[in-house]
Design a protein around this motif. Structure first.
Motif, short mmCIF file in Angstrom:
data_model
loop_
_atom_site.label_atom_id
_atom_site.label_comp_id
_atom_site.label_asym_id
_atom_site.label_seq_id
_atom_site.Cartn_x
_atom_site.Cartn_y
_atom_site.Cartn_z
N ARG A 108 1.04 -1.54 0.49
CA ARG A 108 -0.23 -0.21 0.54
C ARG A 108 0.48 1.31 -0.02
N SER A 109 1.11 1.76 1.19
CA SER A 109 2.02 2.58 1.61
C SER A 109 3.97 2.65 2.02
N PRO A 110 4.69 1.76 1.25
CA PRO A 110 5.75 1.48 1.59
C PRO A 110 6.89 2.20 2.23
N PHE A 111 6.74 3.01 3.05
CA PHE A 111 7.40 4.09 3.66
C PHE A 111 8.38 3.97 3.54
N ARG A 112 9.26 2.83 4.30
CA ARG A 112 10.47 2.45 4.86
C ARG A 112 11.40 1.29 4.21
N ALA A 113 12.18 0.67 3.87
CA ALA A 113 12.47 -0.57 3.72
C ALA A 113 13.82 -0.50 3.42
N THR A 114 15.13 -1.81 4.12
CA THR A 114 16.23 -1.94 4.24
C THR A 114 16.46 -3.27 3.50
N ARG A 115 17.66 -3.61 3.23
CA ARG A 115 18.20 -5.14 2.71
C ARG A 115 19.38 -5.87 2.95
N ASP A 116 19.11 -6.85 3.03
CA ASP A 116 20.05 -7.31 4.26
C ASP A 116 21.43 -8.23 2.93
N ALA A 117 21.92 -8.80 3.90
CA ALA A 117 23.49 -8.89 3.20
C ALA A 117 22.91 -10.64 1.98
N ALA A 118 21.96 -11.35 2.54
CA ALA A 118 21.34 -12.29 2.02
C ALA A 118 20.58 -11.73 0.55
N GLY A 119 20.18 -9.97 0.44
CA GLY A 119 19.13 -10.31 -0.69
C GLY A 119 17.70 -10.22 0.06
N ARG A 120 18.02 -10.19 0.96
CA ARG A 120 16.21 -10.37 1.49
C ARG A 120 15.62 -8.58 1.84
#
Length: 274
Positions: A108-120
């Motif tokens: 809907r509104s993915p305000f913030r996100a982060t990616r880890d070393a495994a690509g997730r």
């Protein structure tokens, strides 16, 4: 010496009849190859966009932006939905109608996100009226439910991926009880900070390793979230209080730094430090 070049548009969205200016673009970053850009795109205030993967709205997208001066546009990296076969939840049919940029959808509104070393990718998705979600993208083609489901899916759930964690808007939520400094608020909006992972200088003695910090923008509680290699939650606990967080990043000195909409710039210091 001649100043900036003309603006180059590497990616854009377009609505025939926009109803509002919310839920547009959220976090972005680059994958390990230094070329592939991932980016969160909201539903553009059109709920039907969440379940429509034939356009990029309401999705996690991946592109190869043009780096050539004077050249707009982008190319498509391998591995997005249009290039793979859907899983059991989609009946095993190819995502042949998918927009080439889309990797996962149902946001809907993915305000913030982060990616880890495994690509997730850990995604904080702001809800409409009942639930806030932290979702975990682990594979291409995942559908996180919006607008058919908000929070954990309760019926007709085939093909949907439930949130990693979620919370509602009542005053008797466990997350509210865990933080005695929680501030009364009618609204809720989840945020997610940058994962703390293998820093050169570990200022937190291993306690923050692989932790994704998340919280509520309005009530101010802040929590630490850690998942194992299988994507199961192994840590979800209160670690502090701060309202109106807009950005949480790990610095090269090993400390986490935080910006908030109230004008604050914070450094996260463990309570045993001077």
């Amino acid at each position: 010496d001649d100043g900036l070049s003309d603006r180059q548009v590497v990616f854009e969205t377009e609505l025939d009849e926009p109803t509002d200016e919310w839920h547009r673009f959220g976090s972005l970053g680059f994958e390990e190859d230094g070329e592939t850009l991932w980016m969160m795109v909201g539903d553009h205030f059109v709920t039907a966009n969440g379940q429509s993967y034939d356009e990029p709205m309401g999705s996690l997208i991946r592109i190869l932006p043009s780096r050539e001066v004077g050249k707009d546009g982008h190319r498509i990296p391998p591995g997005n939905m249009a290039a793979v076969t859907a899983g059991d939840g989609a009946g095993g049919a190819p995502f042949e109608d998918a927009d080439p940029s889309v990797f996962a959808y149902g946001f809907r509104s993915p305000f913030r996100a982060t990616r880890d070393a495994a690509g997730r990718v850990f995604v904080g998705d702001v809800g409409l009226g009942t639930f806030e979600e932290v979702n975990l993208v682990t594979e291409v083609g995942q559908n996180f439910g919006w607008a058919d489901a908000e929070g954990p899916c309760l019926e007709d759930c085939e093909g949907f991926t439930d949130p990693l964690v979620d919370f509602g808007r009542s005053s008797d939520e466990q997350y509210v009880f865990d933080d005695p400094d929680t501030e009364p608020a009618a609204k809720r909006a989840v945020w997610v900070g940058e994962i703390y992972q293998s820093p050169r200088y570990d200022r937190y003695c291993g306690l923050m390793e692989d932790v994704v910090v998340f919280g509520d923008f309005f009530t101010g509680w802040v929590r630490a979230l850690r998942v194992n290699a299988d994507g199961d939650v192994v840590l979800d606990e209160s670690i502090g209080h701060l309202t109106a967080v807009t950005s949480w990043r790990s610095g090269p000195d090993g400390f986490a730094y935080v910006l908030d909409l109230n004008g604050g710039f914070q450094r996260v210091v463990p309570d045993w430090a001077d």
